[in-house]
Write an enzyme that holds these catalytic residues in place. Sequence first.
Site, PDB file in Angstrom:
ATOM      1  CB  SER A 124      -0.771   0.020   1.178  1.00  0.00           C
ATOM      2  OG  SER A 124      -1.450   1.315   1.617  1.00  0.00           O
ATOM      3  CE1 TYR A 149      -3.424  -0.034   4.543  1.00  0.00           C
ATOM      4  CE2 TYR A 149      -4.284  -2.196   5.119  1.00  0.00           C
ATOM      5  CZ  TYR A 149      -4.033  -1.136   4.167  1.00  0.00           C
ATOM      6  OH  TYR A 149      -3.934  -1.509   2.721  1.00  0.00           O
ATOM      7  CE  LYS A 153      -1.767  -4.173   3.114  1.00  0.00           C
ATOM      8  NZ  LYS A 153      -2.105  -5.566   2.473  1.00  0.00           N
TER       9      LYS A 153
HETATM   10  C1  WQD Z   1      -9.628  10.209  -0.028  1.00  0.00           C
HETATM   11  C2  WQD Z   1      -9.911  11.802   0.132  1.00  0.00           C
HETATM   12  C3  WQD Z   1     -10.191  12.837   2.224  1.00  0.00           C
HETATM   13  C4  WQD Z   1     -13.894  10.718   2.828  1.00  0.00           C
HETATM   14  C5  WQD Z   1      -7.418   5.338   1.529  1.00  0.00           C
HETATM   15  C6  WQD Z   1      -7.415   3.981   2.330  1.00  0.00           C
HETATM   16  C7  WQD Z   1      -5.957   3.626   2.784  1.00  0.00           C
HETATM   17  C8  WQD Z   1      -5.120   3.217   1.365  1.00  0.00           C
HETATM   18  C9  WQD Z   1      -5.368   4.508   0.290  1.00  0.00           C
HETATM   19  C10 WQD Z   1      -5.089   0.934   0.648  1.00  0.00           C
HETATM   20  C11 WQD Z   1      -9.116  12.442   1.256  1.00  0.00           C
HETATM   21  C12 WQD Z   1     -11.204  12.879   1.275  1.00  0.00           C
HETATM   22  C13 WQD Z   1     -12.853  11.023   2.389  1.00  0.00           C
HETATM   23  C14 WQD Z   1     -15.036  11.759   3.072  1.00  0.00           C
HETATM   24  C15 WQD Z   1     -13.590  13.523   2.234  1.00  0.00           C
HETATM   25  N1  WQD Z   1      -5.732   2.249   0.727  1.00  0.00           N
HETATM   26  N2  WQD Z   1     -12.640  12.606   1.982  1.00  0.00           N
HETATM   27  N3  WQD Z   1     -14.846  13.125   2.637  1.00  0.00           N
HETATM   28  O1  WQD Z   1      -7.536   8.591   3.090  1.00  0.00           O
HETATM   29  O2  WQD Z   1      -6.546   8.446   0.681  1.00  0.00           O
HETATM   30  O3  WQD Z   1      -6.939   6.190   2.215  1.00  0.00           O
HETATM   31  O4  WQD Z   1      -6.582   4.987   0.441  1.00  0.00           O
HETATM   32  O5  WQD Z   1      -3.963   0.687   1.356  1.00  0.00           O
HETATM   33  O6  WQD Z   1      -6.043   2.324   3.477  1.00  0.00           O
HETATM   34  O7  WQD Z   1      -7.764   4.228   3.663  1.00  0.00           O
HETATM   35  O8  WQD Z   1      -8.907   7.324   1.066  1.00  0.00           O
HETATM   36  O9  WQD Z   1     -11.164   7.884   0.449  1.00  0.00           O
HETATM   37  O10 WQD Z   1     -10.688   8.135   2.828  1.00  0.00           O
HETATM   38  O11 WQD Z   1     -10.006   9.938   1.269  1.00  0.00           O
HETATM   39  O12 WQD Z   1     -13.425  14.651   1.839  1.00  0.00           O
HETATM   40  O13 WQD Z   1     -16.260  11.508   3.542  1.00  0.00           O
HETATM   41  O14 WQD Z   1     -11.280  12.169   0.398  1.00  0.00           O
HETATM   42  O15 WQD Z   1      -9.999  13.886   3.090  1.00  0.00           O
HETATM   43  O16 WQD Z   1      -8.537  13.740   0.905  1.00  0.00           O
HETATM   44  P1  WQD Z   1      -7.493   7.873   1.894  1.00  0.00           P
HETATM   45  P2  WQD Z   1     -10.128   8.167   1.604  1.00  0.00           P
END
Ligand code: WQD
Length: 341
Positions: A124, A149, A153
């Site tokens: 990841s 998590y 990894k």
């Molecule tokens: C994306 C963007 C939030 C929800 C995820 C997984 C992590 C890894 C990578 C596998 C950010 C914004 C989110 C919401 C928002 N995957 N957001 N409102 O945090 O990049 O990480 O992908 O390994 O394990 O968790 O993904 O989709 O939560 O957030 O504004 O209700 O969307 O701030 O900028 P993230 P996400």
Amino acid sequence: MSVLVTGGTGFIGSHTVVELLNVGEDVVIVDNLCNSRIEVLERITAITGKTPKFYKGDLLDVELVERVFSENKIDSIIHFAGLKSGAESILEPGKYLNTNIISTFNLLNAMEKHNVYKLVFSSSATVYGTPEEVPDYEIDLVGKVCSPYGLSKYLIELLLKDFASQRKDFKFIALRYFNLVGAHPSGLIGEDDGQSIPNNLVPYITKVLLGQLPYLKVYGNSYDTVDGTGLRDYIHVVDLAKGHLAALNYLNNTDVKFDVFNLGTGKGTTVLQLVAAFEKVSGKKIPYQITDIRPGDVPLSFASVEKANKILGWKAEYTYEDCARDSWNWQVKNPYGYSKE
Ligand code: WQD
């Protein structure tokens, strides 16, 4: 000879099994169904006309692992099985580290006993922690992880590298995913994390579009991006699945011992750009409110993908708009995900 896909009924696993079956590979799946549904097997058959061999169970069960290896001629492994929520891991660190690391350890022991030498690991981008600058290069500092998590990894990557370096014939690749979205164009398989209130952006957006949630909270709009909202590298799950086949092909045809590759598009997309894409494909407005920044959020994250392009001969083909189209298509056809337990 078969490809063993651990976690093969999960979101990425199921899409990778489809691509493996489509190129004529025999596939064996082991999955404990903690993050997926048995119905996925029927959907895989509906897409490919083939049914992979399936073992319901957990890699923590060494007797099950031994049975899988004894009953099948396994040539290589794609290892997805593991717990996958950064947020949940902060609440249950021991469970995450134990499950993800011991499962992998059991797999390696069985590989050594049964002379299975090739494995592609589902890592990841969270191993990069909060990068000082973007894009994230494979040579960048890793290990500054933000959750158990991400730590699991990172530690598994170190375990694989050491294991391969100490033993003849073993060779591993770790694939560092960026933000995984989209769904198979058929709409038969897609993301179903079983959460009524999703952590991640895309499932939250689609639930708002379905009217299952009132509005989207946009976590901050003061970042150094075109519209101030968070920036990520959104990669389509079918592109990601094909990246695993490219990695397996590389393992089959080279003497690499261990290597890591980013799987992303190399492009950044903001929250509001993705919202606009979903509004376009759905023909609906998405109500949202700008709220405070989410603790632990990385401001900007996107991949350097030259290494995978050059060495694996793999490049993402879908755009973030394609991701929105296919995510929405899946969600409209499956408003509550997979129905069967
Ligand atoms: C994306 C963007 C939030 C929800 C995820 C997984 C992590 C890894 C990578 C596998 C950010 C914004 C989110 C919401 C928002 N995957 N957001 N409102 O945090 O990049 O990480 O992908 O390994 O394990 O968790 O993904 O989709 O939560 O957030 O504004 O209700 O969307 O701030 O900028 P993230 P996400």
